[in-house]
Design a protein around this motif. Structure first.
Motif, PDB file in Angstrom:
ATOM      1  N   GLU A 171       0.846  -1.206   0.000  1.00 33.81           N
ATOM      2  CA  GLU A 171       0.000   0.000   0.000  1.00 33.81           C
ATOM      3  C   GLU A 171       0.880   1.255   0.000  1.00 33.81           C
ATOM      4  O   GLU A 171       0.558   2.236  -0.673  1.00 33.81           O
ATOM      5  CB  GLU A 171      -0.960   0.024   1.194  1.00 33.81           C
TER       6      GLU A 171
ATOM      7  N   HIS B 149      -4.199  -9.062  -2.625  1.00 31.13           N
ATOM      8  CA  HIS B 149      -4.674  -8.719  -1.275  1.00 31.13           C
ATOM      9  C   HIS B 149      -6.078  -9.258  -1.033  1.00 31.13           C
ATOM     10  O   HIS B 149      -6.410  -9.723   0.054  1.00 31.13           O
ATOM     11  CB  HIS B 149      -4.711  -7.193  -1.079  1.00 31.13           C
TER      12      HIS B 149
ATOM     13  N   GLU C 191      -3.656  -5.528  -5.741  1.00 30.31           N
ATOM     14  CA  GLU C 191      -4.914  -5.494  -4.979  1.00 30.31           C
ATOM     15  C   GLU C 191      -5.638  -6.842  -5.092  1.00 30.31           C
ATOM     16  O   GLU C 191      -6.262  -7.291  -4.136  1.00 30.31           O
ATOM     17  CB  GLU C 191      -5.852  -4.379  -5.461  1.00 30.31           C
TER      18      GLU C 191
ATOM     19  N   ASP D 106     -10.339  -4.112  -0.289  1.00 32.46           N
ATOM     20  CA  ASP D 106      -9.508  -4.285  -1.486  1.00 32.46           C
ATOM     21  C   ASP D 106     -10.374  -4.772  -2.645  1.00 32.46           C
ATOM     22  O   ASP D 106     -10.154  -4.399  -3.799  1.00 32.46           O
ATOM     23  CB  ASP D 106      -8.347  -5.250  -1.223  1.00 32.46           C
TER      24      ASP D 106
HETATM   25 FE   LIG Z   1      -4.514  -3.353  -1.217  1.00 27.60          FE
END
Ligand SMILES: [Fe+2]
Ligand SMILES: [Fe+2]
Lengths: 263, 312
Positions: free
Chosen positions: B75, B161, B158, B129
């Motif tokens: 991030e 994640h 992402e 996310d």
């Molecule tokens: Fe993320």
């Protein structure tokens, strides 16, 4: 390998000398990682959140490999999380240096400078260990800590030779941390047969090369080498500073609240 | 297409669905819209590190700790790409951070909710996310080149994640009773705020029309929100968790899930600064910035000295 029947804090497990050694190195890495992790979202700039996160991740990875290996040597075997989360403070073998609470950024860099210099000398020798697992862990770690050491060096140079304020802070940090670095090079806790047999590295032999490198950085950073006595420190035999209990309380509380759970 | 282009006016580029690049001429309003959006996005990435960072030192296994550390680090990386994309429009990261710290620019309101248990880390990965991906995948085709390219890199991470968050919740949901309850409680608390991440409903959205015409935005808020609901409902079933909406039901005609009304008054309150963590998030960021000032000053003083020595 001969068992020293040193309690590791896990019921029924007697630790072998090798496991004891791997746990001590793993504890250094885990606790250093935990303190670096506390910086995340508070670093002086975004790039440093990334860099400190990287170093914390590398150290965490080292701890995991060392714990996995140590755990496999115990009877009955235990996992990495048993060692990290279910040992009490007195069973942790890390040097006190790495558990000391974070101060300003200069404190963290002073600590990392000496710690990574020690780790680099350690791992670059441990790659020759007669124990092939330790040698393989060291081979991976040595590349990582070379980067950590360079990162710390760059910052100590910038802070030491930056502004008047940063110079003063860096000197203060170095003076405060220096006494606690001596424990890294103490050998009394380690079974002598391990060193004699070429399995472990004698910590005392690392002092000269590690500190010579640190001194050169300190001088280049226009800082003075601290003239201080070593701190009386017993982390390697499980007698820690008061801050260690709080660190472990935070690290362990969730896992311990759900014994037997898988995450 | 290389420089110089055959088609070169801004309107031609937009009409031809070509990328606008930093050296191209562009209307001031287009530039301002992009700066506002990219800055808000960058700020969201770095403020979003806080609720997750809240559990870094307490992660219940070393493996989970490593995954979370890597995620929070990603991030920060997203923040860096996005500030760099904004810089191509002529604003520096320092200016944008000052605007964030002064409360003049916003970040995603979702991060003004607290992470109360470990399960919140899973819920954020899966839902927050997940919603971010739905919002951001179309931005990979955004008309502004540097933003679109940053989004391609960001979206890859992402989706990683999101899968990790799902896997974390799956483990909890199928773990002990207490772990399952922890997972359900987290989903109960994060579901509605996640739906609000898509912004106000289309009829109340102020920026949508112009952004669509400029190829910055490709789909309306409500379209993306529906896409997220449709994607997420089957995943909740796979997790063995329920979504806290009694009106959620499959609509055969629309081939979509109908869902209950969103309480946008709460969203507006949080946007206005009255969420549970607004003050805390900003104060934490300002603290990091202020406490790091002497370090950044030292770094530039050192760089100047070095440069001077090299000249001499
Ligand atoms: Fe993320
Ligand atoms: Fe992100």
């Amino acid at each position: 390998m001969v068992s020293t029947s040193e309690p590791v804090g896990i019921a029924g497990a007697a630790v072998t000398d090798v496991a004891h050694y791997a746990i001590a190195l793993g504890d250094d890495a885990l606790i250093a990682s935990q303190r670096l992790t506390e910086w995340i979202t508070l670093a002086p700039q975004l790039e440093e959140d990334v860099a400190l996160g990287n170093i914390a991740l590398d150290l965490l990875g080292q701890a995991r490999l060392l714990f996995q290996y140590a755990g496999s040597l115990l009877d009955p075997p235990v996992g990495e999380d048993d060692l990290a989360y279910f040992r009490d403070e007195r069973a942790f073998r890390n040097v006190s240096l790495v558990e000391r609470p974070n101060g300003d950024f200069a404190v963290t860099m002073a600590r990392l400078l000496v710690f990574s210099a020690y780790q680099l000398e350690l791992y670059s020798r441990l790659v020759q260990s007669t124990d092939s697992t330790l040698a393989a862990i060291a081979a991976k770690a040595v590349k990582e800590v070379a980067y950590h050491r360079d990162h710390a060096r760059q910052w100590v140079l910038r802070l030491g030779d930056g502004t008047a304020e940063s110079h003063a802070r860096m000197q203060t940090a170095l003076d405060a941390e220096w006494p606690w670095t001596a424990e890294l090079f103490e050998a009394g806790w380690l079974a002598p047969e391990l060193v004699a047999g070429g399995l472990a590295v004698d910590p005392a032999a690392l002092a000269q090369p590690a500190l010579a490198w640190v001194r050169a950085v300190v001088a280049e950073a226009t800082l003075a080498e601290p003239e201080v006595r070593p701190a009386v420190s017993f982390g390697r035999v499980g007698r820690h500073t008061e801050e260690m209990g709080r660190l472990l309380a935070e690290l362990q509380h969730l896992a311990r609240s759900h014994p037997g759970a898988t995450w | 297409m290389g420089y110089p282009r055959v088609v070169s006016t801004f309107d031609d580029l937009i009409a031809a669905n070509e990328r606008v690049e930093p050296r191209d001429e562009m209307p001031d309003a287009y530039r301002a819209t992009l700066v506002r959006q990219i800055a808000q996005h960058a700020h969201s990435e770095i403020i979003g590190m806080q609720p997750e960072g809240n559990w870094l030192t307490r992660a219940p296994s070393l493996r989970r700790k490593a995954i979370l550390l890597a995620k929070v680090q990603d991030e920060a990386g997203h923040g860096l790409y996005l500030y760099a994309a904004a810089e191509t429009l002529g604003v520096s990261r320092d200016e944008l951070l000052d605007a964030l710290h002064a409360g003049k620019q916003k970040y995603s309101s979702i991060f003004n909710y607290p992470t109360l248990t470990w399960a919140d880390i899973g819920a954020i990965g899966w839902l927050v996310d997940g919603a971010a991906i739905v919002n951001q995948v179309p931005l990979c085709r955004c008309s502004y080149g540097p933003y679109a390219r940053a989004m391609v890199r960001v979206c890859k991470e992402e989706s990683f994640h999101q899968r990790q968050g799902f896997e974390l919740l799956h483990t909890l949901s199928h773990g002990t009773e207490a772990q399952h309850a922890m997972a359900q409680d987290a989903v109960d608390r994060w579901w509605w705020p996640s739906l609000m991440m898509f912004g106000p409903p289309d009829d109340a959205s102020t920026h949508t029309g112009q952004s669509m015409a400029w190829g910055i935005k490709r789909f309306s808020n409500d379209t993306l929100r529906q896409r997220f609901v449709d994607m997420t409902v089957p995943q909740a079933e796979a997790l063995g968790l329920t979504l806290p909406d009694p009106e959620l039901r499959w609509n055969e005609e629309r081939s979509s899930w109908d869902f209950g009304e969103i309480d946008f008054t709460e969203l507006f309150e949080v946007v206005k600064g009255n969420g549970p963590c607004n003050a805390q998030r900003l104060a934490h960021r300002v603290r990091a910035h202020e406490e790091g000032a002497w370090v950044r000053e030292a770094a530039s003083a050192y760089a100047e000295k070095r440069a001077a020595r090299e000249v001499a």
